[in-house]
Design a protein around this motif. Structure first.
Motif: not given
Length: 409
Positions: A360-364
Motif C-alpha cells: 500500500r505504501t509503495a503504490v501510494n
C-alpha cells in the motif's frame, strides 16, 4: 496465473491490461526484474491497429532500463528512418504556416522518432500475452492479497496486482472511478491524419524541408505537422511513407455533427485548409489522391489531478499507467516520455514490494508522483494546444517557453 481459479497471493503474477507501448515496456521491466507478469490485450491479434509515430527524448534512459540488456542497440531499427543516425542534438523547425518563414528553432536531444508498430513488436518479444481479453470487471480477495480480472469471454485471471495500461479510453479507469468520472474529456480541437507515399521527385522535394519532422502555426489559427513515418529503402524515395496533418479549432457541436463524415470528406477538408498553407503541406495535400484513407481524431484529455479523480487502489492491488491515467494532447510531444517513466517507476515500486516494502505504501507513493507529474503535463499539453491554435498567443505556447523538456512539478 490461474484462470477460473485462485492461487496464493505470494506466487501470483502482475496482470497488465493492454499491450500498447506502456504495458509492454512495463512487462519487459518486470521480466528483467524476475517478476512474473501476464499481458491481456482486448484485440484478437497483435496486428491490424492504426500505426503512428512518437517522439522519445527525456524518457529514453527509462525505456532503456526497462529493456533486456543489449536491446537498446536495436532502437535504431525502430525509428521512422532507421538509416538516419540519432543526433545528440536535433532541431525542430517551426514555420509560419502561410509564408514558410522560420518562427522558431527548438534544439533538444537526443531525439528518437519511433514507429509505434515496430516498438510494440520489439517490446512484445518473450512476453506472455493473451489476446481477445476484454476487461469486464474487477474483484478483490477478502484477505487483501490478490485481485481478479473478469473478462467478457467468461474467463478470469488472479494476480498480486492489476495494472491498467489500456490507453486513453481506459476501461479500467472507468471501472475504478465509474463511467462519469472515468470517461475521457473531449476538447474543442480536431485533426485529420494522412499517411502517404509519393513519386520519387515529389518525395525528395517534400523531404527537403527536414529529413524527419517539421511543424507550423498558421495565422488562420491552425497547427500542422509533417514528418516521416517509414523509410524501408533509403535509396528508393517512392517507398517512403510521410505522416502529416492539419489541426483546427473544432467545437464539440461540430465534432458531433460531422462524426459520420467519410474519409473523402475529411480529406477534402484538409485539402481546403492546405490551400492557404506553405509547403510541404500545400503540395503534399494537392498530391494526395481524393480517395486516400485518412484518420480523424477529436482531441481529448483527462487530468488525474482533478478533485474526485483519485481512484481507490484497494491497498495497492489496482493501479494505472500511461494514457490510462494521464491522456494528453500531442502537440508538445510528451506522451511517450511520461508513459515509459510511469512504467519505470512502477517497476521500481514492484521491486521494493518484492523486497518486503509495504504494498500500500509503495503504490501510494508511486501514484502520488505519477499524478503530480502526469497531471501537470496534461494541463500544460492542453494549454499548449489552445495556444498553438490562437495566432495572437502562439508564442506564449509552452512549446516555445519550455521547449521539449518535461514540465516542472
Amino acid at each position: 496465473m490461474t484462470v477460473n481459479g485462485t492461487e496464493s497471493g505470494a506466487h501470483l503474477p502482475v496482470l497488465i491490461i493492454g499491450s500498447g507501448t506502456t504495458g509492454l515496456a512495463l512487462a519487459q521491466g518486470l521480466r528483467k526484474a524476475a517478476i512474473t507478469c501476464t499481458v491481456f490485450e482486448k484485440n484478437a491479434s497483435f496486428f491490424g491497429e492504426r500505426d503512428w509515430n512518437m517522439g522519445l527524448h527525456w524518457g529514453a534512459p527509462v525505456l532503456e532500463s526497462l529493456m533486456p540488456d543489449g536491446w537498446w542497440e536495436r532502437i535504431q531499427g525502430v525509428q521512422v528512418d532507421p538509416h538516419v543516425p540519432t543526433k545528440e542534438q536535433d532541431t525542430l523547425n517551426w514555420l509560419q504556416g502561410d509564408t514558410g518563414d522560420m518562427m522558431a528553432a527548438i534544439t533538444f536531444g537526443p531525439f528518437y522518432r519511433l514507429r509505434r508498430s515496430k516498438l510494440r513488436n520489439l517490446l512484445s518479444q518473450g512476453l506472455n500475452i493473451q489476446y481477445d481479453k476484454r476487461l469486464q470487471n474487477i474483484t478483490y480477495a477478502e484477505d487483501g492479497q490478490s485481485v481478479t480480472a473478469h473478462f467478457f469471454d467468461g474467463t478470469t485471471a488472479t494476480g498480486c496486482m492489476l495494472v491498467g495500461a489500456d490507453g486513453a479510453r481506459s476501461t479500467m479507469r472507468q471501472i475504478l472511478l465509474g463511467r462519469e468520472l472515468g470517461t475521457i474529456n473531449h476538447i474543442p480541437y480536431a485533426a485529420t491524419f494522412v499517411q502517404r507515399k509519393f513519386t520519387k521527385e515529389q518525395a525528395l522535394y517534400l523531404r527537403s524541408f527536414h529529413p524527419l519532422f517539421l511543424a507550423c502555426a498558421h495565422p488562420n489559427n491552425n497547427f500542422a505537422f509533417f514528418g516521416m513515418h517509414d523509410v524501408p529503402d533509403a535509396n528508393d524515395p517512392s517507398s517512403w511513407t510521410f505522416f502529416f496533418y492539419i489541426s483546427w479549432q473544432s467545437s464539440l457541436e461540430e465534432q458531433e455533427t460531422t462524426k459520420g463524415w467519410s474519409d473523402v470528406q475529411r480529406l477534402a477538408q484538409q485539402k481546403d485548409f492546405a490551400k492557404d498553407f506553405c509547403d510541404p503541406w500545400k503540395s503534399a495535400l494537392e498530391w494526395t489522391p481524393d480517395d486516400t484513407p485518412v484518420w480523424y481524431l477529436g482531441l481529448t484529455d483527462w487530468d488525474p489531478g482533478l478533485e474526485g479523480h483519485r481512484w481507490d487502489n484497494h491497498g495497492g492491488l489496482a493501479t494505472m499507467v500511461g494514457d490510462a491515467v494521464h491522456p494528453m494532447t500531442y502537440q508538445r510531444g510528451q506522451g511517450l516520455n511520461h508513459s515509459v517513466t510511469d512504467a519505470g517507476k512502477l517497476r521500481d515500486a514492484m521491486v521494493m514490494i518484492q523486497s518486503g516494502e509495504d504494498r500500500r505504501t509503495a503504490v501510494n507513493a508511486f501514484e502520488d508522483e505519477m499524478i503530480k507529474r502526469g497531471g501537470s503535463e496534461v494541463r500544460d499539453g492542453t494549454a499548449n494546444t489552445i495556444l498553438v491554435h490562437d495566432w495572437e498567443r502562439v508564442k506564449q505556447s509552452p512549446l516555445f517557453t519550455k521547449g521539449m523538456r518535461k514540465s516542472e512539478v
